[in-house]
Design a protein around this motif. Structure first.
Motif, PDB file in Angstrom:
ATOM      1  N   SER A   1      57.792 -10.019  45.973  1.00  0.00           N
ATOM      2  CA  SER A   1      58.229  -8.628  45.993  1.00  0.00           C
ATOM      3  C   SER A   1      59.732  -8.542  45.808  1.00  0.00           C
ATOM      4  O   SER A   1      60.490  -9.425  46.205  1.00  0.00           O
ATOM      5  CB  SER A   1      57.823  -8.000  47.326  1.00  0.00           C
TER       6      SER A   1
ATOM      7  N   ILE B   1      62.253  -9.019  48.742  1.00  0.00           N
ATOM      8  CA  ILE B   1      62.351 -10.323  49.395  1.00  0.00           C
ATOM      9  C   ILE B   1      63.444 -11.140  48.719  1.00  0.00           C
ATOM     10  O   ILE B   1      63.417 -11.357  47.514  1.00  0.00           O
ATOM     11  CB  ILE B   1      60.994 -11.053  49.323  1.00  0.00           C
TER      12      ILE B   1
ATOM     13  N   THR C   1      62.695 -17.192  50.656  1.00  0.00           N
ATOM     14  CA  THR C   1      61.521 -17.563  51.435  1.00  0.00           C
ATOM     15  C   THR C   1      61.519 -19.062  51.685  1.00  0.00           C
ATOM     16  O   THR C   1      62.069 -19.830  50.900  1.00  0.00           O
ATOM     17  CB  THR C   1      60.229 -17.147  50.714  1.00  0.00           C
TER      18      THR C   1
ATOM     19  N   PHE D   1      55.389 -14.141  49.000  1.00  0.00           N
ATOM     20  CA  PHE D   1      55.756 -14.755  50.263  1.00  0.00           C
ATOM     21  C   PHE D   1      57.233 -14.559  50.481  1.00  0.00           C
ATOM     22  O   PHE D   1      58.009 -14.425  49.553  1.00  0.00           O
ATOM     23  CB  PHE D   1      55.379 -16.230  50.292  1.00  0.00           C
ATOM     24  N   ALA D   2      57.587 -14.535  51.733  1.00  0.00           N
ATOM     25  CA  ALA D   2      58.950 -14.135  51.994  1.00  0.00           C
ATOM     26  C   ALA D   2      59.430 -14.561  53.346  1.00  0.00           C
ATOM     27  O   ALA D   2      58.688 -15.040  54.165  1.00  0.00           O
ATOM     28  CB  ALA D   2      59.053 -12.624  51.903  1.00  0.00           C
TER      29      ALA D   2
ATOM     30  N   GLU E   1      57.380 -17.661  57.189  1.00  0.00           N
ATOM     31  CA  GLU E   1      57.823 -16.575  58.066  1.00  0.00           C
ATOM     32  C   GLU E   1      57.829 -15.252  57.297  1.00  0.00           C
ATOM     33  O   GLU E   1      58.326 -15.179  56.177  1.00  0.00           O
ATOM     34  CB  GLU E   1      59.226 -16.891  58.587  1.00  0.00           C
TER      35      GLU E   1
ATOM     36  N   HIS F   1      49.958 -10.838  58.744  1.00  0.00           N
ATOM     37  CA  HIS F   1      48.769 -11.341  59.418  1.00  0.00           C
ATOM     38  C   HIS F   1      47.961 -10.173  59.956  1.00  0.00           C
ATOM     39  O   HIS F   1      48.510  -9.170  60.398  1.00  0.00           O
ATOM     40  CB  HIS F   1      49.110 -12.351  60.510  1.00  0.00           C
TER      41      HIS F   1
ATOM     42  N   HIS G   1      50.739  -7.657  48.703  1.00  0.00           N
ATOM     43  CA  HIS G   1      51.967  -7.421  47.954  1.00  0.00           C
ATOM     44  C   HIS G   1      53.130  -7.235  48.935  1.00  0.00           C
ATOM     45  O   HIS G   1      53.150  -6.288  49.720  1.00  0.00           O
ATOM     46  CB  HIS G   1      51.819  -6.171  47.081  1.00  0.00           C
ATOM     47  N   GLY G   2      54.081  -8.172  48.868  1.00  0.00           N
ATOM     48  CA  GLY G   2      55.275  -8.014  49.699  1.00  0.00           C
ATOM     49  C   GLY G   2      55.127  -8.504  51.121  1.00  0.00           C
ATOM     50  O   GLY G   2      55.876  -8.094  52.001  1.00  0.00           O
ATOM     51  N   MET G   3      54.185  -9.378  51.337  1.00  0.00           N
ATOM     52  CA  MET G   3      53.971  -9.972  52.658  1.00  0.00           C
ATOM     53  C   MET G   3      53.876  -8.912  53.755  1.00  0.00           C
ATOM     54  O   MET G   3      53.113  -7.982  53.629  1.00  0.00           O
ATOM     55  CB  MET G   3      55.084 -10.989  52.945  1.00  0.00           C
ATOM     56  N   MET G   4      54.707  -9.046  54.795  1.00  0.00           N
ATOM     57  CA  MET G   4      54.539  -8.143  55.935  1.00  0.00           C
ATOM     58  C   MET G   4      54.794  -6.691  55.566  1.00  0.00           C
ATOM     59  O   MET G   4      54.333  -5.779  56.244  1.00  0.00           O
ATOM     60  CB  MET G   4      55.458  -8.549  57.090  1.00  0.00           C
ATOM     61  N   LEU G   5      55.515  -6.482  54.459  1.00  0.00           N
ATOM     62  CA  LEU G   5      55.753  -5.103  54.028  1.00  0.00           C
ATOM     63  C   LEU G   5      54.481  -4.482  53.468  1.00  0.00           C
ATOM     64  O   LEU G   5      54.386  -3.262  53.321  1.00  0.00           O
ATOM     65  CB  LEU G   5      56.849  -5.065  52.960  1.00  0.00           C
TER      66      LEU G   5
ATOM     67  N   LYS H   1      51.527  -4.484  54.744  1.00  0.00           N
ATOM     68  CA  LYS H   1      50.520  -4.107  55.737  1.00  0.00           C
ATOM     69  C   LYS H   1      51.007  -2.934  56.593  1.00  0.00           C
ATOM     70  O   LYS H   1      52.110  -2.951  57.132  1.00  0.00           O
ATOM     71  CB  LYS H   1      50.214  -5.287  56.658  1.00  0.00           C
TER      72      LYS H   1
ATOM     73  N   PRO I   1      56.488  -2.771  59.210  1.00  0.00           N
ATOM     74  CA  PRO I   1      57.866  -3.041  58.797  1.00  0.00           C
ATOM     75  C   PRO I   1      58.243  -2.397  57.467  1.00  0.00           C
ATOM     76  O   PRO I   1      59.424  -2.240  57.185  1.00  0.00           O
ATOM     77  CB  PRO I   1      57.897  -4.565  58.686  1.00  0.00           C
TER      78      PRO I   1
END
Lengths: 606, 256
Positions: A117, A120, A123, B27-28, B108, B112, B135-139, B141, B157
């Motif tokens: 994204s 980001i 990582t 991932f980020a 990190e 999840h 898409h965008g890891m924790m962003l 969800k 977040p």
């Protein structure tokens, strides 16, 4: 059978060790056990400088090695590293796969699936042995596709107030060492923290390149540096209504430095542990973890977010006494080599919003000395209204008075202005410095990001015995000054932490203290120019004795963990799977030819 | 069989994988403050549904060297993107990280999920595995909580916004599911984005009235969108194409 018992015993040890919440946020497995390198630690990293940012290889080398040297220095020798750099992908891969080689490279060069994204910046993929928790590889990827990495400390996605940045190719400029220092923290086993002004804050921010007190305490605690004689520790348990609070953010505010020195998150049993702390006095403030469990490892996903019944845990803060305003903070004395047990610390949710108190309701603080020791106080108070002025009577003050206010590093979007008057309401002789820290103080070697703190310190010397009144007024601070903008602060209930003391000649908060007013524990850097060792980068053997089954588009194969294979190279079994359809096609063609073109078939037989 | 032909075929296979694979894991670890409308705009698919059971496994194809966690996802509503067919009502959402075969991969900031929770999840289109990458890891969800008025409040977040001079007297209104739907509609009906469309507040709803538009920090928002960037032809794919051509020529000559 023996192996099973040994494995079970190892797991018990891991589970037991994982129940200790440390004075930082470690990377943890789903069961709470720490993920860390096996000591002695020498991390071997292969860096590939190829990028789309016009960043030169020499600049990249310097940025990476300087960042590594910072962590090495912060660990006081517990962590060492080797770094190699080159653009040959066979030696300096850009895939980030599980191959035992720690790498650092740019997203634009990534050979594996490479979409991340645009929000980001960097990582880190941390590979560890599930049985031991040992990290054996860490791959760091820098997003040069959406960001322009530079060597200017002032460049940041959230630049300091007054700092104007320019961007190239529509990419936000980021000081590359901000990101590398942060990602190396993950590579070493540190998780995100909740402390503003720390390098491990999940948001990119000015000055993030330079490790804060929190990281220094964290890396020393994680790898137990040998210099423990100058440090102390304490631990305790946070409870609410008799039950442990999971995920409470415990902040240790150093009276000496005048800011939050370290922070920790309580584990499932509500416990926390601060180690490797500078000696001196601390005040404990307990609050929710604003960033939420999503910024943390999976272990924290079930942290208690409803401890404040009827209110959102994330939008209130916890104090040890909800009935008083302001809420007093507990004072802790950290002594050399002592790990003090604070026992159970009950907390409750503050009755927010608080009604504006009348002057008669203002708390009074008796500063008279007892047993020859100076009096002191520490509290946290909420300022729900903008530009509000509050007064706090201080009784029986004499001698030198020092009062500190902390706001910037504690998610509070206000700048506090302190003043002091005597019992007649007349101003007394005092000085108030705000801010007390600027990164420009360290421009000699490290550049200037423009970062500044809004914490402050009031000093009133030689006060005659009597009653005085402390006044605090607050001003709203532009949220662009905060690393994560308005997200990172408690907009609903801004607060300040105030603590003060009368002091004597030998008091540790004397202005001649060797410790500076420096919330980030930053020091001058005189790192020697790093030279890479000869030979190729060293790979670590992969963990486990069992082969891993991997599924490719052309089939499943088993790979021995000890086999070192180029991650960008598809396995042989998969290649065979690809070839089989061609062989079938060729065979079919031959059969077809033999049926319809006998001459050719004969020719082939020859 | 010599070593060289094997390598060639392996490269060809890699090319096939790459050519066929649409998997785009995100991932980020270090994030930067991005307005929520931008995050929504960049998400190819936004779904609302319920999380089921999960497991971890090695990825497939080009991601065979990474571990992912797969979450069963009961898709109740497609908020953005093409409506998934009825056969896709139960999907697998994939996120990097997990533990498999005694090996753990921790990233990190990875999202999840908990079994049973109802979420809004931003995902990429179905990949070659038939799963959906967050898409965008924790962003990517967002959880949904109902307030006292029955409004479905979004939390996560990703709900970060642009900076503004903050007024202590103002309390921002939280984002609701209705706000998100309205935002998606507005973005869909908006004219083709201009150079600085992402910086414009035209597409933003009014979920946080206290937030002032056109903040200085917005001027540095990145414009590039990895999803919309023109695709480049990867080297293995080129090798594969030439390999197929070569084999075809060889076969032609061989059989002629």
């Amino acid at each position: 059978m023996n192996r099973k018992w040994l494995g079970a015993a190892a797991m018990i040890v891991i589970e037991a060790s994982g129940t200790k919440a440390l004075a930082f946020t470690p990377l943890v497995m789903s069961n709470g056990a720490s993920i860390r390198w096996r000591q002695p630690i020498t991390i071997n990293i292969a860096g590939n400088p190829a990028n789309s940012n016009n960043l030169t290889a020499s600049d990249f080398f310097k940025s990476v090695t300087t960042s590594l040297q910072r962590w090495k220095a912060a660990s006081q020798g517990s962590v060492d590293f080797n770094y190699w750099q080159g653009i040959d992908r066979s030696t300096f891969p850009t895939s980030g796969g599980n191959d035992g080689l720690s790498t650092l490279f740019f997203l634009s060069q990534m050979t594996a699936a490479n979409s991340i994204s645009s929000s980001i910046i960097g990582t880190t993929q941390v590979w560890y042995d599930r049985n031991s928790g040992e990290i054996y590889e860490a791959d760091i990827i820098l997003n040069d596709r959406n960001f322009n990495f530079t060597t200017s400390p002032a460049d940041s996605t959230e630049p300091a107030e007054g700092v104007v940045i320019s961007r190239a190719n529509n990419k936000a400029p980021v000081y590359i060492e901000n990101t590398i220092s942060h990602e190396l923290g993950h590579a070493l086993g540190l998780s995100h923290t909740g402390g503003l002004g720390t390098s491990m804050l999940f948001m990119e921010a000015p000055d993030q390149a330079f490790l804060s007190c929190d990281e220094k305490v964290g890396i020393q605690s994680l790898y137990q540096s040998s210099q423990t004689d100058l440090t102390g520790a304490f631990h305790g348990t946070v409870t609410a209504n008799g039950s442990p609070v999971f995920g409470a953010h415990v902040v240790a505010i150093s009276e000496t430095r005048g800011t939050s020195l370290a922070s920790a998150l309580t584990d499932r049993s509500g416990s926390f542990h601060f180690g490797h702390l500078e000696l001196g006095n601390y005040f404990l403030m307990i609050e929710p973890y604003y960033a939420g469990s999503q910024t943390l490892p999976y272990y924290y996903s079930s942290m208690n977010v409803s401890v404040c019944s009827g209110r959102d845990f994330k939008k209130t803060f916890l104090t040890t006494n909800s009935d008083q305003r302001p809420a007093p903070l507990r004072k802790i004395s950290v002594n050399s080599g002592v790990d003090s047990d604070l026992g159970s610390i009950p907390v409750s949710c503050s009755p927010i919003p608080l009604a504006s108190p009348s002057p008669s309701q203002s708390p009074q603080f008796d500063m008279s000395t007892a047993n020859g020791r100076p009096g002191d106080f520490a509290w946290v108070d909420v300022f729900p209204q903008n530009s509000q002025n509050r007064t706090y009577p201080l009784r029986n003050v004499s001698g030198d008075l020092v009062i500190r206010v902390v706001s910037y590093s504690l998610y509070s979007p206000v700048k506090a202005i302190l003043s002091l008057t005597n019992s007649m309401g007349n101003p007394v002789n005092f000085t108030y410095v705000n801010p007390n820290y600027k990164s420009s103080d360290f421009t000699a070697n490290s550049g200037n990001s423009g970062f500044q703190s809004f914490d402050g310190i009031l000093t009133a010397p030689s006060l005659a015995l009597g009653d005085y009144t402390l006044s605090i007024s607050t001003q709203a601070v532009s949220l662009s000054s905060y690393p994560a903008g308005y997200f990172s602060v408690d907009r609903n209930f801004p607060f300040v932490v105030v603590f003060g003391s009368t002091r004597t000649e030998d008091d540790s908060i004397n202005s001649n203290s060797t410790l500076p007013d420096n919330p980030r524990c930053r020091s001058l850097e005189n790192f020697a120019r790093y030279q890479s060792p000869s030979g190729p980068p060293i790979r670590r053997s992969l963990p486990g004795g069992n082969p891993t089954t991997q599924t490719g588009a052309c089939g499943r194969i088993k790979t021995s963990p000890t086999v070192q294979r180029d991650p960008s190279e598809p396995p042989f079994g998969a290649a065979l799977g690809w070839l089989i359809p061609w062989l079938f096609a060729l065979g079919g063609l031959r059969i077809s030819n033999s049926l319809h073109r006998p001459k050719l078939a004969i020719k082939l037989k020859k | 069989m010599s070593r060289r032909p094997i390598q060639l075929k392996q490269w060809m296979c890699g090319g096939i994988w790459l050519g066929l694979s649409l998997s785009l894991p995100s991932f980020a670890s270090t994030f930067y403050q991005q307005p929520f409308p931008t995050t929504v705009e960049e998400a190819p698919l936004i779904l609302k549904g319920k999380i089921g059971t999960h497991y971890s496994d090695w990825g497939k194809g080009i991601n065979s060297q990474k571990i992912f966690t797969y979450y069963a996802f009961q898709n109740d509503e497609t908020l953005k993107g093409p409506t998934l067919s009825s056969t896709n009502s139960s999907l697998l959402v994939r996120e990097i990280g997990g533990e498999k075969d005694g090996v753990g991969l921790h990233v990190e900031g990875a999202a999840h999920f908990e079994t049973g929770e109802t979420v809004v999840v931003m995902v990429n289109p179905l990949n070659s595995e038939g799963t959906l990458d967050v898409h965008g890891m924790m962003l990517g969800k967002l959880t949904i909580e109902k307030d006292a008025n029955g409004d479905e409040i979004l939390k996560g977040p990703a709900l970060w916004g642009s900076s503004s001079t903050f007024s202590l007297n103002q309390t921002p209104r939280p984002w609701t599911l209705s706000d998100l739907k309205r935002l998606i509609r507005q973005q869909a009906s908006a004219t083709p984005p201009a150079e600085n469309s992402k910086l414009s507040q035209k597409v933003a709803p009014q979920p946080t009235p206290s937030i002032q538009p056109s903040q200085p920090s917005n001027s540095i928002l990145p414009q590039a969108n990895p999803i919309s960037q023109p695709p480049t032809l990867p080297l293995p794919l080129v090798i594969m194409i030439f390999g197929i051509l070569g084999i075809s020529i060889l076969l032609w000559k061989f059989l002629k």
